[in-house]
Design a protein around this motif. Structure first.
Motif, mmCIF file in Angstrom:
data_model
loop_
_atom_site.group_PDB
_atom_site.id
_atom_site.type_symbol
_atom_site.label_atom_id
_atom_site.label_comp_id
_atom_site.label_asym_id
_atom_site.label_seq_id
_atom_site.Cartn_x
_atom_site.Cartn_y
_atom_site.Cartn_z
ATOM 1 N N ILE A 8 0.835 -1.207 0.000
ATOM 2 C CA ILE A 8 0.000 0.000 0.000
ATOM 3 C C ILE A 8 0.866 1.253 0.000
ATOM 4 O O ILE A 8 0.625 2.197 -0.757
ATOM 5 N N PHE A 9 1.907 1.269 0.814
ATOM 6 C CA PHE A 9 2.790 2.433 0.863
ATOM 7 C C PHE A 9 3.442 2.680 -0.490
ATOM 8 O O PHE A 9 3.396 3.792 -1.021
ATOM 9 N N LEU A 10 4.037 1.648 -1.076
ATOM 10 C CA LEU A 10 4.753 1.823 -2.337
ATOM 11 C C LEU A 10 3.815 2.179 -3.492
ATOM 12 O O LEU A 10 4.111 3.078 -4.284
ATOM 13 N N LEU A 11 2.684 1.517 -3.573
ATOM 14 C CA LEU A 11 1.774 1.784 -4.683
ATOM 15 C C LEU A 11 1.013 3.102 -4.525
ATOM 16 O O LEU A 11 0.616 3.703 -5.515
ATOM 17 N N SER A 12 0.844 3.559 -3.299
ATOM 18 C CA SER A 12 0.160 4.844 -3.100
ATOM 19 C C SER A 12 1.013 6.006 -3.597
ATOM 20 O O SER A 12 0.507 7.103 -3.798
ATOM 21 N N HIS A 13 2.300 5.757 -3.803
ATOM 22 C CA HIS A 13 3.195 6.785 -4.322
ATOM 23 C C HIS A 13 3.471 6.602 -5.820
ATOM 24 O O HIS A 13 4.360 7.243 -6.366
ATOM 25 N N ALA A 14 2.724 5.738 -6.482
ATOM 26 C CA ALA A 14 2.897 5.532 -7.925
ATOM 27 C C ALA A 14 2.250 6.692 -8.676
ATOM 28 O O ALA A 14 1.269 7.276 -8.232
ATOM 29 N N LYS A 15 2.829 6.998 -9.829
ATOM 30 C CA LYS A 15 2.357 8.112 -10.650
ATOM 31 C C LYS A 15 1.606 7.555 -11.863
ATOM 32 O O LYS A 15 2.106 6.670 -12.558
ATOM 33 N N GLY A 50 9.922 -0.555 -12.767
ATOM 34 C CA GLY A 50 9.114 0.153 -11.787
ATOM 35 C C GLY A 50 7.762 0.590 -12.344
ATOM 36 O O GLY A 50 7.174 1.544 -11.861
ATOM 37 N N PHE A 51 7.283 -0.100 -13.380
ATOM 38 C CA PHE A 51 5.994 0.210 -13.980
ATOM 39 C C PHE A 51 4.980 -0.850 -13.584
ATOM 40 O O PHE A 51 5.339 -1.967 -13.254
ATOM 41 N N LEU A 52 3.720 -0.485 -13.663
ATOM 42 C CA LEU A 52 2.678 -1.483 -13.500
ATOM 43 C C LEU A 52 1.513 -1.130 -14.407
ATOM 44 O O LEU A 52 1.328 0.018 -14.796
ATOM 45 N N TYR A 53 0.757 -2.148 -14.769
ATOM 46 C CA TYR A 53 -0.395 -1.993 -15.649
ATOM 47 C C TYR A 53 -1.606 -2.561 -14.937
ATOM 48 O O TYR A 53 -1.606 -3.715 -14.512
ATOM 49 N N ASP A 54 -2.624 -1.732 -14.798
ATOM 50 C CA ASP A 54 -3.885 -2.160 -14.189
ATOM 51 C C ASP A 54 -4.843 -2.518 -15.317
ATOM 52 O O ASP A 54 -5.271 -1.648 -16.085
ATOM 53 N N SER A 55 -5.160 -3.808 -15.439
ATOM 54 C CA SER A 55 -6.002 -4.262 -16.543
ATOM 55 C C SER A 55 -7.441 -3.752 -16.422
ATOM 56 O O SER A 55 -8.138 -3.616 -17.419
ATOM 57 N N HIS A 56 -7.884 -3.449 -15.217
ATOM 58 C CA HIS A 56 -9.258 -2.962 -15.035
ATOM 59 C C HIS A 56 -9.429 -1.555 -15.616
ATOM 60 O O HIS A 56 -10.391 -1.276 -16.323
ATOM 61 N N SER A 57 -8.484 -0.683 -15.326
ATOM 62 C CA SER A 57 -8.577 0.700 -15.812
ATOM 63 C C SER A 57 -7.871 0.894 -17.150
ATOM 64 O O SER A 57 -8.003 1.942 -17.766
ATOM 65 N N ASN A 58 -7.099 -0.127 -17.574
ATOM 66 C CA ASN A 58 -6.329 -0.056 -18.813
ATOM 67 C C ASN A 58 -5.349 1.114 -18.784
ATOM 68 O O ASN A 58 -5.169 1.823 -19.758
ATOM 69 N N ARG A 59 -4.713 1.307 -17.611
ATOM 70 C CA ARG A 59 -3.771 2.424 -17.424
ATOM 71 C C ARG A 59 -2.448 1.917 -16.877
ATOM 72 O O ARG A 59 -2.388 0.908 -16.183
ATOM 73 N N TYR A 60 -1.396 2.669 -17.173
ATOM 74 C CA TYR A 60 -0.054 2.385 -16.686
ATOM 75 C C TYR A 60 0.293 3.341 -15.556
ATOM 76 O O TYR A 60 -0.100 4.507 -15.570
ATOM 77 N N TYR A 61 1.054 2.834 -14.606
ATOM 78 C CA TYR A 61 1.532 3.627 -13.483
ATOM 79 C C TYR A 61 3.042 3.426 -13.373
ATOM 80 O O TYR A 61 3.573 2.407 -13.807
ATOM 81 N N GLU A 62 3.705 4.388 -12.765
ATOM 82 C CA GLU A 62 5.145 4.300 -12.572
ATOM 83 C C GLU A 62 5.464 4.581 -11.115
ATOM 84 O O GLU A 62 4.987 5.567 -10.538
ATOM 85 N N LEU A 63 6.262 3.695 -10.503
ATOM 86 C CA LEU A 63 6.692 3.933 -9.136
ATOM 87 C C LEU A 63 7.706 5.065 -9.128
ATOM 88 O O LEU A 63 8.472 5.229 -10.088
ATOM 89 N N LEU A 64 7.719 5.832 -8.070
ATOM 90 C CA LEU A 64 8.729 6.868 -7.941
ATOM 91 C C LEU A 64 10.106 6.227 -7.959
ATOM 92 O O LEU A 64 10.305 5.136 -7.412
#
Length: 88
Positions: A8-15, A50-64
């Motif tokens: 939760i801590f690490l992903l809450s800081h994803a962009k 440090g990237f992740l892809y959420d298949s539900h929202s079809n969006r990419y996020y990047e960890l700081l």
């Protein structure tokens, strides 16, 4: 299972990346999570970037950048313990 508080801590800081920007992939992990209303969802984590892809929202996020090494250590430590348990 990864520890909830660390994840939760690490992903809450994803962009959230702009829709027109895609992440470069080289290896990945697939993870699932369950929402509060018991819906099962899938996320794909890049092994190195440090990237992740959420298949539900079809969006990419990047960890700081400052959290990427911590994230990588968290994932590899837990996977190593899962597939190579210590014999006592």
């Amino acid at each position: 299972m990864l520890g909830d508080s660390a994840v939760i801590f690490l992903l809450s800081h994803a962009k959230l990346l702009p829709k027109e920007k895609y992440a470069a992939w080289q290896g990945f992990y697939i993870a699932t999570y369950q929402t509060a209303d018991h819906e099962l969802r899938k996320v794909i984590f890049s092994n190195y970037g440090g990237f992740l892809y959420d298949s539900h929202s079809n969006r990419y996020y990047e960890l700081l950048e400052k959290h990427r090494e911590k994230w990588h250590k968290l994932i590899t430590k837990d996977l190593d313990e899962l597939f190579n348990p210590k014999i006592e």
